[in-house]
Design a protein around this motif. Structure first.
Motif, mmCIF file in Angstrom:
data_model
loop_
_atom_site.group_PDB
_atom_site.id
_atom_site.type_symbol
_atom_site.label_atom_id
_atom_site.label_comp_id
_atom_site.label_asym_id
_atom_site.label_seq_id
_atom_site.Cartn_x
_atom_site.Cartn_y
_atom_site.Cartn_z
ATOM 1 N N GLN A 105 0.828 -1.206 0.000
ATOM 2 C CA GLN A 105 0.000 0.000 0.000
ATOM 3 C C GLN A 105 0.863 1.257 0.000
ATOM 4 O O GLN A 105 0.540 2.245 -0.658
ATOM 5 N N THR A 106 1.969 1.189 0.738
ATOM 6 C CA THR A 106 2.871 2.342 0.807
ATOM 7 C C THR A 106 3.496 2.638 -0.554
ATOM 8 O O THR A 106 3.622 3.792 -0.968
ATOM 9 N N THR A 107 3.878 1.552 -1.277
ATOM 10 C CA THR A 107 4.540 1.714 -2.584
ATOM 11 C C THR A 107 3.560 1.764 -3.743
ATOM 12 O O THR A 107 3.971 1.855 -4.901
ATOM 13 N N ASN A 108 2.238 1.670 -3.448
ATOM 14 C CA ASN A 108 1.198 1.692 -4.492
ATOM 15 C C ASN A 108 1.397 0.594 -5.537
ATOM 16 O O ASN A 108 1.170 0.798 -6.733
ATOM 17 N N ASP A 109 1.844 -0.579 -5.086
ATOM 18 C CA ASP A 109 2.024 -1.721 -5.979
ATOM 19 C C ASP A 109 0.705 -2.496 -6.040
ATOM 20 O O ASP A 109 0.422 -3.353 -5.199
ATOM 21 N N SER A 110 -0.133 -2.185 -7.045
ATOM 22 C CA SER A 110 -1.486 -2.763 -7.108
ATOM 23 C C SER A 110 -1.460 -4.272 -7.343
ATOM 24 O O SER A 110 -2.307 -5.004 -6.823
ATOM 25 N N THR A 581 -14.565 10.744 13.448
ATOM 26 C CA THR A 581 -14.239 9.310 13.446
ATOM 27 C C THR A 581 -15.480 8.507 13.831
ATOM 28 O O THR A 581 -16.115 8.775 14.834
ATOM 29 N N GLU A 582 -15.815 7.525 12.991
ATOM 30 C CA GLU A 582 -16.965 6.662 13.250
ATOM 31 C C GLU A 582 -16.516 5.210 13.282
ATOM 32 O O GLU A 582 -15.687 4.803 12.470
ATOM 33 N N LEU A 583 -17.075 4.426 14.210
ATOM 34 C CA LEU A 583 -16.763 3.000 14.321
ATOM 35 C C LEU A 583 -18.055 2.200 14.398
ATOM 36 O O LEU A 583 -19.072 2.681 14.890
ATOM 37 N N ARG A 621 -8.093 8.100 15.419
ATOM 38 C CA ARG A 621 -8.182 8.458 13.996
ATOM 39 C C ARG A 621 -8.331 7.195 13.139
ATOM 40 O O ARG A 621 -7.793 6.135 13.468
ATOM 41 N N LYS A 622 -9.063 7.326 12.029
ATOM 42 C CA LYS A 622 -9.168 6.272 11.020
ATOM 43 C C LYS A 622 -8.696 6.829 9.690
ATOM 44 O O LYS A 622 -9.064 7.941 9.314
ATOM 45 N N ASN A 623 -7.892 6.033 8.980
ATOM 46 C CA ASN A 623 -7.415 6.433 7.655
ATOM 47 C C ASN A 623 -7.648 5.255 6.713
ATOM 48 O O ASN A 623 -6.831 4.351 6.615
ATOM 49 N N GLY A 624 -8.794 5.259 6.045
ATOM 50 C CA GLY A 624 -9.135 4.126 5.191
ATOM 51 C C GLY A 624 -9.415 2.892 6.030
ATOM 52 O O GLY A 624 -10.282 2.889 6.896
ATOM 53 N N GLU A 625 -8.670 1.820 5.779
ATOM 54 C CA GLU A 625 -8.851 0.561 6.506
ATOM 55 C C GLU A 625 -8.026 0.498 7.780
ATOM 56 O O GLU A 625 -8.125 -0.463 8.531
ATOM 57 N N GLN A 626 -7.174 1.475 8.023
ATOM 58 C CA GLN A 626 -6.292 1.466 9.186
ATOM 59 C C GLN A 626 -6.734 2.527 10.198
ATOM 60 O O GLN A 626 -7.313 3.550 9.830
ATOM 61 N N ASN A 680 -2.303 0.318 16.975
ATOM 62 C CA ASN A 680 -2.929 0.438 15.649
ATOM 63 C C ASN A 680 -4.005 -0.641 15.518
ATOM 64 O O ASN A 680 -3.935 -1.672 16.180
ATOM 65 N N PHE A 681 -4.971 -0.420 14.643
ATOM 66 C CA PHE A 681 -6.008 -1.435 14.450
ATOM 67 C C PHE A 681 -6.494 -1.398 13.004
ATOM 68 O O PHE A 681 -6.269 -0.428 12.279
ATOM 69 N N SER A 682 -7.150 -2.484 12.602
ATOM 70 C CA SER A 682 -7.663 -2.580 11.235
ATOM 71 C C SER A 682 -9.104 -2.118 11.194
ATOM 72 O O SER A 682 -9.874 -2.437 12.095
#
Length: 682
Positions: A105-110, A581-583, A621-626, A680-682
């Motif tokens: 995900q960091t390197t954007n390798d799809s 932030t919503e959970l 905080r939530k950032n996408g799936e993380q 951290n959490f998913s």
């Protein structure tokens, strides 16, 4: 059942048998000497190669995976390994793949991202977490246009297996049709679904009709698989003697395949042959149990269990459970109670309801035999509860699945009939052209025209009727959704009220308790109950019942904790950074309980002298799936023996378990002023 003694009694004497005991013992000694000599020679000459083989067996597939230079080779190692869990568990694999997934995900390798997600979906399937596996597989399949044929097949196979384990057979049929449409398979098979629904005879008949013509006479492995499957369907249909005959045929064909030195076999083929042999022996052992031949069943079941444990397949893990339960049954019938109890005490993952019922029945029978009637009654009652629940849930489900399957099968048959009719019509047209009978052609054309017109009229009328039905169904569904939302709000409201009742009961108990430690424990319990009640209150107050806005929830939770600890916490400066932030409820409840523990500890212990300069900082905080959570205070910090008290502290143990539910690890930083908790959490 014929006893061993009677079998020996009825045996005829071998004419070549020694006439005296002395001669008999001399022959036996010579046999023993020859066997020992042969074994010693084999040991001397093959020691090096055997040592190397043993060493190779201990190589971790996960280490090979990590040593691979790129995601493509890791993908091949994962899906082509015969036993990827030989050394490392599925959880070790999951942790490792999450790291590679994060790097991709960091390197954007799809491409790498897709490959690691496929592995993750397979591991969740192996662990029995089918909902997560399905969610990942659906996400991958949505981007099928960018995937190759092998990847598409893997994703569809994962979905197929998940739906089978969840007994969603209509969804399973859709996946198999999708496989046929994109060319992965030519036919849609239903026999395994029939068997799962208890229609073992229908499954056997369809399997014989579809598979037998496709197997060559010299394909010994294919014949072994065929007779093994037929024998298993017969066993499930309570035809143990006939099943035994088919299973022995399967074992004979498999022995021919294994011992055929003229054909070179790959390591994968030999591994699959070992698993098939263990599967056949396990089914033969279960047939012996059905026939009351318990002594013959035990060694077959034990060897089958030992081999099948090495397979990562969920189907084989289910076979391990079945074989273990039958092994316990055989030992119980032979009054070998210690061995029976040893098998029944094994804790299995993903045991289904029917297997749980059988296990409880065997445990009840065991306690009956050892005259522990209280425990026996407990397991009998437990079985009754499971059966009642199972009957209520499965009756409508099975009816629905049967209707779906029969409808799909009828569609398949109808399609074949339509294709056959088209062929006949084409032949008739060609014959009419050859005869050149103009009048007949005109007459037949007129008939077809009239039929076509009638068909169009019928189709038009049916289309109008279907549109009306669709409109009515849409109206019904919309009303049902509104009613469902109302019911969900009412449920959350009632759950909140019940939890408040529990909190009130704890308060009453506190007033009637003199012990200081008991009062503190009750207050802590009351605080935790309030944290959960607040979740349900926020849910029924929201328009969206699926998520909770965490900023408002945290503020309400802190006010609730302050009301419990009236002497502390009112002068502390509290900063909350969770805006937007919503959970969902599955994550919000553990977060609420964790935060409840942290704030309570700060109020109780962090500021023993004066809390006027006390500060607490809460960040979520939530950032996408993380996601990321952090809690700090500037109090006195944790004591020096914190690590030693971790196992005895209720609060820390509770927080660790709650963080584990979020698939993460709690980190504690004691350096500097105060204390810092984060994960951290998913």
């Amino acid at each position: 059942m014929t006893s061993t003694a009677s079998k020996n009694k009825n045996k005829t004497q071998n004419p070549l048998e020694p006439k005296s005991y002395l001669e008999y013992y001399r022959i036996e000694v010579m046999k023993l000497f020859l066997k020992t000599s042969i074994i010693a020679l084999i040991t001397v000459f093959c020691h090096a190669s055997w040592g190397q083989a043993i060493q190779d067996d201990e190589i971790s597939v996960l280490n090979q995976f990590q040593d691979a230079p790129n995601s493509g080779e890791r993908f091949d190692i994962f899906f082509n390994s015969m036993d990827r869990y030989n050394v490392n568990s599925a959880y070790d694999w999951l942790d490792t793949i999450k790291i590679y997934l994060s790097n991709s995900q960091t390197t954007n390798d799809s491409i790498a991202l897709g490959q690691y997600k496929m592995m993750q979906a397979q591991i969740y399937n192996d662990l029995g977490d089918y909902d997560k596996s399905i969610a990942l597989a659906k996400e991958l399949y949505a981007a099928k246009d960018s995937m190759n044929r092998t990847s598409i097949k893997i994703v569809l196979d994962v979905l197929d297996d998940n739906y089978a384990n969840l007994q969603l057979y209509d969804k399973q049929i859709e996946i198999r049709k999708e496989k046929r449409e994109i060319g992965i398979t030519e036919n849609v098979a239903f026999y395994d679904i029939y068997s799962n629904l208890g229609l073992h005879r229908k499954a056997r008949n369809q399997y014989i009709m579809e598979v037998k013509p496709t197997i060559a006479d010299n394909d010994s492995y294919g014949l072994a698989e065929y007779h093994s499957k037929v024998g298993n369907y017969l066993r499930l249909d309570n035809s143990a003697p006939t099943a035994m005959s088919e299973l022995k045929k399967a074992k004979a064909y498999l022995d021919v395949f294994i011992n055929d030195i003229s054909k070179e076999k790959t390591e994968q083929q030999l591994f699959d042959a070992d698993l098939l042999k263990a599967e056949i022996e396990g089914n033969i052992g279960k047939c012996h149990v059905l026939l009351g031949e318990y002594e013959e069943a035990i060694p077959l079941l034990e060897s089958s269990i030992e081999v099948l444990k090495s397979s990562p397949s969920n189907g084989h893990q289910s076979e391990v459970i079945e074989n273990t339960l039958n092994l316990a049954d055989a030992n119980l019938q032979l009054e070998q109670f210690r061995d029976a109890k040893k098998s029944l005490d094994i804790e299995f993952d993903n045991i289904n309801a029917l297997q749980d019922i059988k296990r409880n029945s065997l445990l009840a029978a065991f306690y009956d035999r050892v005259e522990n009637y209280q425990n026996a009654a407990t397991y009998y009652k437990r079985n009754e509860r499971i059966k009642d629940s199972l009957n209520q849930k499965q009756s409508s489900l099975i009816k629905q699945q049967l209707v779906t399957i029969v409808a799909n099968e009828d569609l398949e048959n109808s399609q074949r009939l339509i294709d056959e009719q088209k062929r006949i019509n084409e032949l008739a047209r060609s014959e009419m052209k050859a005869k050149d009978e103009r009048i007949n052609l005109v007459f037949i054309s007129l008939i077809f025209t009239l039929l076509g017109f009638a068909g169009l009229v019928y189709a038009y009328l049916k289309s109008i009727k279907n549109q009306r039905l669709i409109a009515e169904q849409k109206h019904i569904i919309e009303n049902a959704l509104v009613e469902k939302d109302s019911l969900l709000k009412e449920i959350h409201h009632r759950v909140k009220n019940n939890l408040q009742m529990v909190s009130s009961l704890l308060s009453l108990q506190t007033k009637n308790t003199r012990s200081k430690s008991a009062i503190e424990a009750l207050e802590e319990g009351k605080s935790r109950v309030k944290a959960m009640a607040l979740i349900h209150q926020k849910l029924y107050q929201n328009d969206d019942l699926s998520v909770i806005e965490m900023q408002g929830y945290i503020e309400s939770l802190i006010n609730s904790v302050q009301s419990v600890y009236k002497k502390g916490g009112h002068n502390i400066s509290i900063t909350i950074d969770a805006e937007g932030t919503e959970l969902d409820i599955d994550r919000a409840i553990p977060f609420g309980l964790i935060l409840n523990e942290l704030v309570s500890n700060s109020f109780k212990y962090a500021f023993p002298e004066n809390d006027e300069n006390g500060k607490i900082y809460i960040h979520l905080r939530k950032n996408g799936e993380q996601g990321y959570f952090e809690y700090t205070d500037n109090g006195v910090g944790l004591p020096e023996d914190t690590e030693e008290r971790t196992h005895s502290s209720m609060g820390i143990r509770l927080m660790n378990r709650l963080v584990n539910q979020l698939q993460s690890k709690l980190n504690i930083d004691k350096a500097g002023e105060g204390v810092r908790f984060w994960f951290n959490f998913s």
